[in-house]
Design a protein around this motif. Sequence first.
Motif, PDB file in Angstrom:
ATOM      1  N   GLY A  47     -10.324  -0.960   1.834  1.00 52.00           N
ATOM      2  CA  GLY A  47      -9.335   0.085   2.052  1.00 52.00           C
ATOM      3  C   GLY A  47      -9.928   1.278   2.763  1.00 52.00           C
ATOM      4  O   GLY A  47     -11.053   1.242   3.248  1.00 52.00           O
ATOM      5  N   LYS A  48      -9.138   2.322   2.789  1.00 54.40           N
ATOM      6  CA  LYS A  48      -9.554   3.548   3.455  1.00 54.40           C
ATOM      7  C   LYS A  48      -9.257   4.745   2.569  1.00 54.40           C
ATOM      8  O   LYS A  48      -8.279   4.764   1.842  1.00 54.40           O
ATOM      9  N   TYR A  49     -10.129   5.715   2.685  1.00 51.93           N
ATOM     10  CA  TYR A  49      -9.908   7.006   2.044  1.00 51.93           C
ATOM     11  C   TYR A  49      -9.162   7.911   3.022  1.00 51.93           C
ATOM     12  O   TYR A  49      -9.358   7.816   4.226  1.00 51.93           O
ATOM     13  N   VAL A  50      -8.353   8.802   2.481  1.00 49.23           N
ATOM     14  CA  VAL A  50      -7.783   9.886   3.287  1.00 49.23           C
ATOM     15  C   VAL A  50      -8.519  11.145   2.865  1.00 49.23           C
ATOM     16  O   VAL A  50      -8.518  11.504   1.688  1.00 49.23           O
ATOM     17  N   LEU A  51      -9.168  11.781   3.836  1.00 54.72           N
ATOM     18  CA  LEU A  51     -10.039  12.918   3.556  1.00 54.72           C
ATOM     19  C   LEU A  51      -9.604  14.141   4.346  1.00 54.72           C
ATOM     20  O   LEU A  51      -9.084  14.030   5.446  1.00 54.72           O
ATOM     21  N   ASP A  75      -7.440   8.091  -2.582  1.00 59.05           N
ATOM     22  CA  ASP A  75      -7.941   6.717  -2.579  1.00 59.05           C
ATOM     23  C   ASP A  75      -6.845   5.715  -2.943  1.00 59.05           C
ATOM     24  O   ASP A  75      -7.106   4.628  -3.457  1.00 59.05           O
ATOM     25  N   SER A  76      -5.597   6.079  -2.644  1.00 58.16           N
ATOM     26  CA  SER A  76      -4.457   5.203  -2.943  1.00 58.16           C
ATOM     27  C   SER A  76      -4.578   3.835  -2.286  1.00 58.16           C
ATOM     28  O   SER A  76      -4.066   2.847  -2.810  1.00 58.16           O
ATOM     29  N   PRO A  92      -2.739   1.394  -7.413  1.00 61.25           N
ATOM     30  CA  PRO A  92      -3.389   2.308  -6.472  1.00 61.25           C
ATOM     31  C   PRO A  92      -3.962   3.536  -7.167  1.00 61.25           C
ATOM     32  O   PRO A  92      -3.499   3.932  -8.229  1.00 61.25           O
ATOM     33  N   GLY A  93      -4.970   4.101  -6.538  1.00 66.30           N
ATOM     34  CA  GLY A  93      -5.562   5.335  -7.051  1.00 66.30           C
ATOM     35  C   GLY A  93      -4.617   6.488  -6.780  1.00 66.30           C
ATOM     36  O   GLY A  93      -3.423   6.413  -7.031  1.00 66.30           O
ATOM     37  N   GLY A  94      -5.142   7.532  -6.223  1.00 67.50           N
ATOM     38  CA  GLY A  94      -4.326   8.700  -5.929  1.00 67.50           C
ATOM     39  C   GLY A  94      -5.196   9.822  -5.398  1.00 67.50           C
ATOM     40  O   GLY A  94      -6.280   9.591  -4.886  1.00 67.50           O
ATOM     41  N   ARG A  95      -4.718  11.024  -5.576  1.00 63.32           N
ATOM     42  CA  ARG A  95      -5.432  12.200  -5.061  1.00 63.32           C
ATOM     43  C   ARG A  95      -6.375  12.725  -6.141  1.00 63.32           C
ATOM     44  O   ARG A  95      -5.971  12.966  -7.268  1.00 63.32           O
ATOM     45  N   ARG A  96      -7.643  12.906  -5.731  1.00 63.46           N
ATOM     46  CA  ARG A  96      -8.697  13.320  -6.655  1.00 63.46           C
ATOM     47  C   ARG A  96      -9.457  14.514  -6.085  1.00 63.46           C
ATOM     48  O   ARG A  96      -9.848  14.500  -4.927  1.00 63.46           O
TER      49      ARG A  96
END
Length: 123
Positions: A47-51, A75-76, A92-96
């Motif tokens: 997957g991909k991170y949004v940073l 990291d959704s 899915p993960g989420g915003r951390r």
Amino acid sequence: MWASYAKAGLTANPDEPDLNRFASDGALKTLRNGLANYRSKKQVLKGKYVLNPQAAEVALNASPATVTVTDCIDDSNFLVYNLSGEPINDVPGGRRSARATVTNLAAGGWKVTSFGVQDVGSC
């Protein structure tokens, strides 16, 4: 650093050379230990991170010089899979919330030397 970790996660390779380019000290140890743990369980990361990193504190006159970087990592779309490609946990993960120290290591250049990532929903 996170792009290198994602690349290493595709094979759960704790010896991915790109990790050394961007991380050192405790940060590098944490990344490698995590990848080794996934590898021991025959798991990989995809997957991909949004940073959106931001410099929060700058201490260029410190010895060594450091910059504190904060982010709200999403990291959704970054999940754990078994080797056959099936998701281990398809939630899915989420915003951390994340915070890292980037240190000028002279000849080694600027590298992340420590970081912390909080629980989903922390930002």
